[in-house]
Design an enzyme around this catalytic site. Sequence first.
Site, PDB file in Angstrom:
ATOM      1  N   PRO A   1       0.889  -1.280   0.008  1.00  0.00           N
ATOM      2  CA  PRO A   1       0.201   0.276   0.079  1.00  0.00           C
ATOM      3  C   PRO A   1       0.844   1.489   0.090  1.00  0.00           C
ATOM      4  O   PRO A   1       1.552   1.430   0.970  1.00  0.00           O
ATOM      5  CB  PRO A   1      -0.871  -0.131   1.218  1.00  0.00           C
ATOM      6  CG  PRO A   1      -0.800  -1.550   1.617  1.00  0.00           C
ATOM      7  CD  PRO A   1       0.752  -2.266   1.124  1.00  0.00           C
ATOM      8  N   GLU A   2       0.450   2.149  -1.175  1.00  0.00           N
ATOM      9  CA  GLU A   2       1.388   3.226  -1.156  1.00  0.00           C
ATOM     10  C   GLU A   2       0.200   4.354  -1.157  1.00  0.00           C
ATOM     11  O   GLU A   2      -0.693   4.087  -1.027  1.00  0.00           O
ATOM     12  CB  GLU A   2       2.405   3.484  -2.333  1.00  0.00           C
ATOM     13  CG  GLU A   2       3.417   2.188  -2.409  1.00  0.00           C
ATOM     14  CD  GLU A   2       4.348   2.383  -3.736  1.00  0.00           C
ATOM     15  OE1 GLU A   2       4.339   3.331  -4.415  1.00  0.00           O
ATOM     16  OE2 GLU A   2       4.678   1.147  -3.828  1.00  0.00           O
TER      17      GLU A   2
ATOM     18  N   ARG B   1       2.533 -10.012   7.718  1.00  0.00           N
ATOM     19  CA  ARG B   1       3.912  -9.674   8.191  1.00  0.00           C
ATOM     20  C   ARG B   1       3.755  -9.083   9.424  1.00  0.00           C
ATOM     21  O   ARG B   1       4.989  -8.883  10.308  1.00  0.00           O
ATOM     22  CB  ARG B   1       4.516  -8.833   7.130  1.00  0.00           C
ATOM     23  CG  ARG B   1       4.641  -9.421   5.960  1.00  0.00           C
ATOM     24  CD  ARG B   1       5.793 -10.251   6.010  1.00  0.00           C
ATOM     25  NE  ARG B   1       6.036 -11.400   5.000  1.00  0.00           N
ATOM     26  CZ  ARG B   1       6.416 -11.288   3.466  1.00  0.00           C
ATOM     27  NH1 ARG B   1       6.794  -9.775   3.447  1.00  0.00           N
ATOM     28  NH2 ARG B   1       6.192 -12.039   2.761  1.00  0.00           N
TER      29      ARG B   1
ATOM     30  N   HIS C   1      -4.504 -14.149   9.517  1.00  0.00           N
ATOM     31  CA  HIS C   1      -3.889 -13.081   9.591  1.00  0.00           C
ATOM     32  C   HIS C   1      -4.634 -11.853  10.305  1.00  0.00           C
ATOM     33  O   HIS C   1      -3.973 -10.653  10.520  1.00  0.00           O
ATOM     34  CB  HIS C   1      -2.949 -12.493   8.337  1.00  0.00           C
ATOM     35  CG  HIS C   1      -2.355 -13.414   7.847  1.00  0.00           C
ATOM     36  ND1 HIS C   1      -1.390 -14.197   8.470  1.00  0.00           N
ATOM     37  CD2 HIS C   1      -2.248 -14.106   6.575  1.00  0.00           C
ATOM     38  CE1 HIS C   1      -0.682 -15.336   7.681  1.00  0.00           C
ATOM     39  NE2 HIS C   1      -1.587 -14.995   6.634  1.00  0.00           N
TER      40      HIS C   1
END
Length: 283
Positions: free
Chosen positions: A2-3, A115, A96
């Site tokens: 995500p940017e 992550r 997650h």
Amino acid sequence: MPELPEVETIKRQLNRLIVGKEFGEVKIFSPKVSNFSENKFREIAVGAEIIKISRRAKILIIGLDNGWTMLVHLKMTGQLIYRPSARNSRLPENKHARAAFYFIGGSELLFNDSRKFGYIKLLKAKNLENFWAERKFGPEALDKKFDAGKLKKIFVVRPKMKIKQFLIDQKNIAGIGNIYSDEILFFAGVHPCRQAGSLSSAEIKKIFQGMKKILTLAIKLRGTSSSDYMDALGRKGRFASRLKVYGREGEKCVKCRETIKRIRINGRSACFCPTCQTDAAPI
DNA sequence: TATATTGTTACACC
DNA sequence: TGGTGTAACAATAT
């Protein structure tokens, strides 16, 4: 990853979906994602109403009506998924899932992050200014007041920096990451290893135009889903099919059919076309 | 099992 | 002092 376009997409969606909603319950499944314990988080958030969602760099700012704000950073693999109604119980259905927010009325917001690099921080609104000051973010890439002249001035301050790293550094420009820096440099025909100070005015202008054009189009297509990214509705972004160099190592350049190369710059991969993106500064 | 991954930051150096 | 470059760190999938 995500940017700016991905975070902006989620921001716009959440502004439609959760403004005015009140937290009924909070669950934190992975304690490290937050700066508060589940109990403390619940104490602060439950009963509060969401006023508005904004964005600075790649950080989502969820403003509450009790003087607190929630800052969400998705880092590499984070997702914020809205569901109109909670399914079964209060258990995470995604392996997650790191946190879940249940609103009065039955809808919910899930924070998934394989992550675990992302975070959800609670911060008093009055401390926000200090939070930004510490980070020293540069101008927002899509700020209307950010023009090519201002970009040029930033180039002057960091002449030695490789352009690839320059674009990614949030202290120069806020919002660009690995995907869009590769795409912007391809658009501008500039090799990622070129030093910022070696770029001509024309090249800087081209980078500026590419930045505006590519980021704007990416928002329109709801971002790039190259790996985990999903928007707030759990849908993939559609910009991935428009990528010209990122993730295309070994494939042919769309312009000249040369093979796309990948190199490492400061520990990051950079994809580029050796023919279209010249190594040398123009005379 | 070792490696690659990226945004961010800590730190050494000049 | 502060710009710059390098490396570490987060934790996981492959």
